[in-house]
Design an enzyme around this catalytic site. Structure first.
Site, short mmCIF file in Angstrom:
data_model
loop_
_atom_site.label_atom_id
_atom_site.label_comp_id
_atom_site.label_asym_id
_atom_site.label_seq_id
_atom_site.Cartn_x
_atom_site.Cartn_y
_atom_site.Cartn_z
N SER A 1 0.81 -1.31 0.03
CA SER A 1 -0.02 -0.07 0.01
C SER A 1 0.89 1.36 -0.02
O SER A 1 0.34 2.16 -0.46
CB SER A 1 -1.09 -0.02 1.24
OG SER A 1 -0.31 -0.08 2.34
N ASP B 1 -2.49 8.94 7.56
CA ASP B 1 -3.32 8.07 8.33
C ASP B 1 -2.67 7.20 9.25
O ASP B 1 -1.60 7.15 9.78
CB ASP B 1 -4.37 7.20 7.25
CG ASP B 1 -3.55 6.17 6.51
OD1 ASP B 1 -2.34 5.81 6.64
OD2 ASP B 1 -4.12 5.47 5.49
N HIS C 1 0.38 5.11 6.84
CA HIS C 1 1.11 5.74 5.60
C HIS C 1 1.51 7.06 5.97
O HIS C 1 0.77 7.69 6.29
CB HIS C 1 0.25 5.47 4.48
CG HIS C 1 -0.58 4.20 4.36
ND1 HIS C 1 -1.96 3.65 4.55
CD2 HIS C 1 -0.05 3.03 3.68
CE1 HIS C 1 -1.99 2.65 4.40
NE2 HIS C 1 -1.05 2.02 3.75
#
Length: 361
Positions: free
Chosen positions: A35, A325, A328
């Protein structure tokens, strides 16, 4: 104002390196990862690990694309610094001659181990990403019309691989779903990951890859999610997790050295994302950061217990936050990591080459 400073920093770097947009120093850039660098491959998967909704992409020119950031990822920054005039297309959208610029195979929740991240739903594991790349290589051969021509072309491309975070976050340190934490010591688990990693690198090498940038795992124990769950004061990192990450990174450095000594025609390098991140946290004011232990958006303690909810209003001073967040980094941090991966600021940032040097070899 902070966003302007970040953009000016990127522009100044590109100008200082005499990199003309549209005239890249490597013909193509292939990206493997999770991600941290996914640019939309999970958008069409049945998965909880998706970011194709607002407020993700709030500062990105194309809006919410599936990037787990408010703006650019580290590989977007590297793509710009390599001199490409557009970002590398995700595999799910790559068609025709566009693949000659490279492909982004990254998938959120993906790991080196096949089962990693399964509790989040569908994802494309490292082996799956490499299989997709083998398919891409066959298309490159068809486009260029000759295997030797394709091999020569691919030998000049940059291949960046950044996996392993989820093998800790969504596997080893998640005993409710996985038994690896009780089956392996941190050292033996890292050995298992490195062995699996090595198998995939050999497949890539056998399919023409020659310039490899292996990105180490960051300090996962310092993420807002881990601070929310395991930190007494919400600031002190989880050393149990960070220690395991350092063991893996140390073995990744050894792997780079082994491949460089034993792989004809190939050049491998290690990118020290852990060290670059630690510098940002230790010296936040140097980079314009004010908050190092909480997400700009999210829910709960440290904004780290749940990631950004659809439609949630994020913080306004986004470039003062290291984290976007629960897991990340934000664009401002990605600019620092990407820039120092491309051109190292200190000797410890990359071993033995930074990405700019790798591209010019």
């Amino acid at each position: 104002m902070a966003r302007v400073c970040v953009m000016m920093m990127l522009l100044a770097m590109a100008m200082a390196m005499n990199i003309a947009m549209g005239d890249p120093i490597a013909p193509c850039y292939f990206i493997f990862g999770d991600s941290l660098v996914d640019s939309g491959n999970n958008n069409r998967l049945t998965s909880l690990a998706r970011a194709n909704y607002f407020p993700y992409g709030i500062d990105f020119q194309f809006g919410p694309t599936g990037r787990f950031s408010n703006g650019k990822t580290t590989v977007d920054v590297i793509t710009e610094l390599l001199g490409f005039d557009d970002y590398i297309t995700p595999y799910s959208e790559a068609r025709g001659e566009d693949i000659l610029r490279g492909v982004n195979y990254a998938s959120a929740a993906a790991g080196i181990r096949e089962e990693t991240g399964r509790q989040l739903g569908a994802r494309i594991t490292f082996a799956g990403q490499v299989a997709n790349h083998v398919n891409t290589v066959s298309q490159v051969v068809n486009i260029l019309g000759d295997e030797n021509e394709a091999a020569n072309y691919l030998s000049k491309c940059i291949y960046s691989i950044g996996l392993g975070s989820n093998d800790y976050l969504n596997n080893y340190f998640m005993p409710v779903y996985y038994s690896t934490g009780s089956q392996y010591s941190p050292d033996s688990y890292a050995n298992d990951l490195i062995n699996r990693y090595t198998e995939q690198l050999r497949i890539m090498y056998n399919n023409g890859a020659r310039k490899f940038a292996l990105v180490g795992i960051g300090a996962i124990g310092c993420s807002p999610n881990e601070l929310a769950q395991n930190s007494r004061d919400g600031v002190t990192c989880d050393e149990r997790i960070n220690s395991a990450n350092r063991i893996f990174n140390s073995k990744l450095v050894s792997l780079v050295d082994h491949f460089n000594q034993n792989t004809p025609g190939a050049k491998f390098t290690y990118i020290n994302a852990y060290g670059i991140f630690q510098d940002m946290v230790a010296n936040p004011s140097r980079y314009g950061f004010r908050v190092t232990n909480a997400g700009c958006c999210g829910v709960g303690r440290n904004n780290g217990q749940i990631t950004c909810l659809p439609g949630q209003a994020p913080c306004l001073n986004r470039d003062e936050f290291v984290f976007w967040d629960a897991f990340h980094p934000g664009e401002a941090a990605n600019v620092v990591i990407g820039s120092r991966s491309f051109q190292r600021e200190s000797a410890s940032d990359a071993h033995p080459y930074d990405i700019q040097q790798l591209a010019r070899l």
